[in-house]
Scaffold this active site. Structure first.
Site, PDB file in Angstrom:
ATOM      1  CD  GLU A  62      -8.496  -2.317  -5.533  1.00  9.73           C
ATOM      2  OE1 GLU A  62      -7.546  -3.272  -4.918  1.00  9.73           O
ATOM      3  OE2 GLU A  62      -8.192  -1.733  -6.219  1.00  9.73           O
ATOM      4  CE  LYS A 118      -9.130   3.476 -17.198  1.00 11.74           C
ATOM      5  NZ  LYS A 118      -7.911   3.337 -17.737  1.00 11.74           N
TER       6      LYS A 118
HETATM    7  P1  FAD Z   1       2.408  -7.453   5.756  1.00  9.91           P
HETATM    8  O1  FAD Z   1       1.157  -8.586   5.703  1.00  9.91           O
HETATM    9  O2  FAD Z   1       2.116  -6.978   6.772  1.00  9.91           O
HETATM   10  O3  FAD Z   1       3.604  -8.016   5.380  1.00  9.91           O
HETATM   11  C1  FAD Z   1       4.602  -6.436   4.836  1.00  9.91           C
HETATM   12  C2  FAD Z   1       5.848  -6.744   4.418  1.00  9.91           C
HETATM   13  O4  FAD Z   1       6.203  -6.970   6.320  1.00  9.91           O
HETATM   14  C3  FAD Z   1       6.262  -8.675   4.033  1.00  9.91           C
HETATM   15  O5  FAD Z   1       7.456  -8.370   3.268  1.00  9.91           O
HETATM   16  C4  FAD Z   1       6.200  -9.247   4.715  1.00  9.91           C
HETATM   17  O6  FAD Z   1       6.390 -10.337   4.164  1.00  9.91           O
HETATM   18  C5  FAD Z   1       6.438  -8.600   6.028  1.00  9.91           C
HETATM   19  N1  FAD Z   1       6.223  -8.999   7.423  1.00  9.91           N
HETATM   20  C6  FAD Z   1       4.918  -9.224   8.028  1.00  9.91           C
HETATM   21  N2  FAD Z   1       4.575  -9.950   9.435  1.00  9.91           N
HETATM   22  C7  FAD Z   1       6.263  -9.842   9.580  1.00  9.91           C
HETATM   23  C8  FAD Z   1       7.109 -10.668  10.378  1.00  9.91           C
HETATM   24  N3  FAD Z   1       6.436 -11.034  11.973  1.00  9.91           N
HETATM   25  N4  FAD Z   1       8.391 -10.164  11.110  1.00  9.91           N
HETATM   26  C9  FAD Z   1       8.976  -9.649   9.406  1.00  9.91           C
HETATM   27  N5  FAD Z   1       8.583  -9.421   8.361  1.00  9.91           N
HETATM   28  C10 FAD Z   1       6.980  -9.192   8.121  1.00  9.91           C
HETATM   29  N6  FAD Z   1      -2.349  -0.736   0.175  1.00  9.91           N
HETATM   30  C11 FAD Z   1      -2.789   0.788   0.073  1.00  9.91           C
HETATM   31  O7  FAD Z   1      -2.294   1.772   1.108  1.00  9.91           O
HETATM   32  N7  FAD Z   1      -4.137   0.843   0.437  1.00  9.91           N
HETATM   33  C12 FAD Z   1      -4.742  -0.170  -0.324  1.00  9.91           C
HETATM   34  O8  FAD Z   1      -6.479   0.207  -0.452  1.00  9.91           O
HETATM   35  C13 FAD Z   1      -4.840  -1.546  -0.347  1.00  9.91           C
HETATM   36  N8  FAD Z   1      -4.830  -2.596  -0.811  1.00  9.91           N
HETATM   37  C14 FAD Z   1      -4.287  -3.188  -1.212  1.00  9.91           C
HETATM   38  C15 FAD Z   1      -4.968  -4.830  -2.403  1.00  9.91           C
HETATM   39  C16 FAD Z   1      -4.497  -6.265  -1.987  1.00  9.91           C
HETATM   40  C17 FAD Z   1      -4.915  -7.168  -2.947  1.00  9.91           C
HETATM   41  C18 FAD Z   1      -3.193  -5.824  -2.273  1.00  9.91           C
HETATM   42  C19 FAD Z   1      -2.177  -7.629  -2.280  1.00  9.91           C
HETATM   43  C20 FAD Z   1      -2.567  -5.039  -1.743  1.00  9.91           C
HETATM   44  C21 FAD Z   1      -2.901  -3.879  -1.137  1.00  9.91           C
HETATM   45  N9  FAD Z   1      -2.555  -2.500  -0.856  1.00  9.91           N
HETATM   46  C22 FAD Z   1      -2.903  -1.457  -0.306  1.00  9.91           C
HETATM   47  C23 FAD Z   1      -1.170  -3.211  -0.621  1.00  9.91           C
HETATM   48  C24 FAD Z   1      -0.229  -3.107   1.026  1.00  9.91           C
HETATM   49  O9  FAD Z   1      -0.410  -2.092   1.638  1.00  9.91           O
HETATM   50  C25 FAD Z   1       1.181  -3.253  -0.052  1.00  9.91           C
HETATM   51  O10 FAD Z   1       1.533  -4.281  -0.680  1.00  9.91           O
HETATM   52  C26 FAD Z   1       1.760  -3.135   1.694  1.00  9.91           C
HETATM   53  O11 FAD Z   1       3.729  -3.054   1.242  1.00  9.91           O
HETATM   54  C27 FAD Z   1       1.690  -4.767   2.528  1.00  9.91           C
HETATM   55  O12 FAD Z   1       0.992  -4.808   3.304  1.00  9.91           O
HETATM   56  P2  FAD Z   1       0.662  -6.176   4.140  1.00  9.91           P
HETATM   57  O13 FAD Z   1      -0.732  -6.225   4.004  1.00  9.91           O
HETATM   58  O14 FAD Z   1       0.521  -7.416   2.528  1.00  9.91           O
HETATM   59  O15 FAD Z   1       1.898  -6.015   4.994  1.00  9.91           O
END
Ligand code: FAD
Length: 293
Positions: free
Chosen positions: A17, A272
């Site tokens: 990444e 890095k």
């Molecule tokens: P979701 O899967 O939508 O989940 C978010 C929260 O909502 C969780 O607590 C989940 O349990 C809850 N939830 C989901 N569906 C429901 C539902 N139907 N009802 C009630 N609650 C629900 N952030 C950036 O800004 N840019 C990036 O490039 C980036 N890259 C990332 C790469 C990886 C591998 C990871 C692990 C994280 C990355 N993030 C990035 C951070 C990410 O955006 C945050 O962790 C964010 O808070 C959650 O994103 P998600 O897609 O997991 O959300």
């Protein structure tokens, strides 16, 4: 090529990444990073997306260079929480025009607490996955959290939401970073109960800077094992020693995960490349060993 099809290989995938540099003037530095990372022959390189879409074009530009200049599969991260359907539609069209076939579909973090009151066109990553799926052009990845997502009250609830992302069309997962592999092994057992069977690339962050780590931890809530805290405390004022120890710790984590049978390792390089290079040289024979022996 679609990333979901690469996991059919018996050798675990290795990916990196990177993030777009914050200042326009630093854009050249990312080319040097990609140059070094490409020489390590990764299966794909992912490019993060600025919170709130703040660097939309840079993500696209860098992903396009990875794919079209270096001929390495690019995984473009895409967040949706501040986006309209129109924004996402435009981004998807741009990705397609740039020959980018893989998207990591994310919700993203709320820009502020009060933002949660807004009328949102996408509430969760599953809504974005649902939209991307209609295009039939992309292999879709999603994030998963072996220690649970910071906002979620229970692991069970988290897994139900993860299942929803898979049902909507996520084809592979990338984990949040963690420093104790046992969290992943527990998680990997639990997802079976939810019938989640898609491949997982495991996100590993080599720690070489204490402040950077503390910032990450405040965002994602990862637990730090005692042995890891001892390393940080002992070497925090000796950057070279901390770097050496961070590389060794990440290497040990990766060897353990690969011997467990991981589908893939995704190294959070923090731009890095020399650190990623050192880690890969530590596992040069292990990397080429079949998952199934
Ligand atoms: P979701 O899967 O939508 O989940 C978010 C929260 O909502 C969780 O607590 C989940 O349990 C809850 N939830 C989901 N569906 C429901 C539902 N139907 N009802 C009630 N609650 C629900 N952030 C950036 O800004 N840019 C990036 O490039 C980036 N890259 C990332 C790469 C990886 C591998 C990871 C692990 C994280 C990355 N993030 C990035 C951070 C990410 O955006 C945050 O962790 C964010 O808070 C959650 O994103 P998600 O897609 O997991 O959300």
């Amino acid at each position: 090529m679609k990333i979901k099809d690469m996991y059919n290989k018996e050798i675990p995938l290795i990916s990196f990444e990177i993030f777009p540099p914050r200042k326009e003037t630093n854009i050249e530095s990312i080319y040097n990073t990609i140059d070094i990372l490409s020489s390590l022959e990764p299966d794909f390189i992912s490019v993060t997306y600025g919170a709130g879409g703040s660097n939309d074009n840079k993500t696209m530009e860098i992903a396009s260079i990875i794919k079209n200049k270096y001929n390495i599969e690019a995984l473009a991260h895409l967040t949706c929480i501040t986006s309209t359907k129109n924004d996402i539609e435009n981004t998807l069209n741009n990705l397609k025009e740039n020959n980018i076939n893989n998207i990591l579909a994310l919700r993203g973090d709320f820009p502020s607490e009060s933002y949660k009151q807004n009328k949102l066109e996408y509430k969760y990553a599953s809504d974005l996955i649902n939209h991307i799926k209609t295009k039939q052009s992309f292999s879709i990845g999603a994030a998963c959290y072996p220690e649970g997502h910071i906002e979620c009250k229970s692991i069970r609830e988290n897994l139900l939401h993860l299942k929803q992302k898979v049902s909507m069309g996520a084809e592979f997962l990338i984990t949040q970073l963690f420093f104790d592999n046992e969290y992943f092994y527990d998680f990997n057992e639990k997802i079976k109960e939810f019938n989640i069977n898609i491949p997982i690339s495991i996100g590993i962050m080599p720690v070489t800077n204490k402040n950077q780590l503390l910032k990450m931890i405040s965002l994602c809530g990862a637990n730090l094992p005692d042995k890891f805290i001892r390393i940080l405390t002992k070497y925090e004022y000796n950057p070279e020693a901390l770097k050496e120890a961070g590389i060794a710790y990440a290497t040990e984590q990766i060897i353990d995960l690969l011997s467990y049978g991981a589908d893939g390792i995704h190294i959070y390089t923090m731009n890095k490349p020399e650190i990623a290079k050192k880690i890969l040289s530590n596992i040069s024979y292990i990397r080429k060993t079949n998952k199934i022996s």
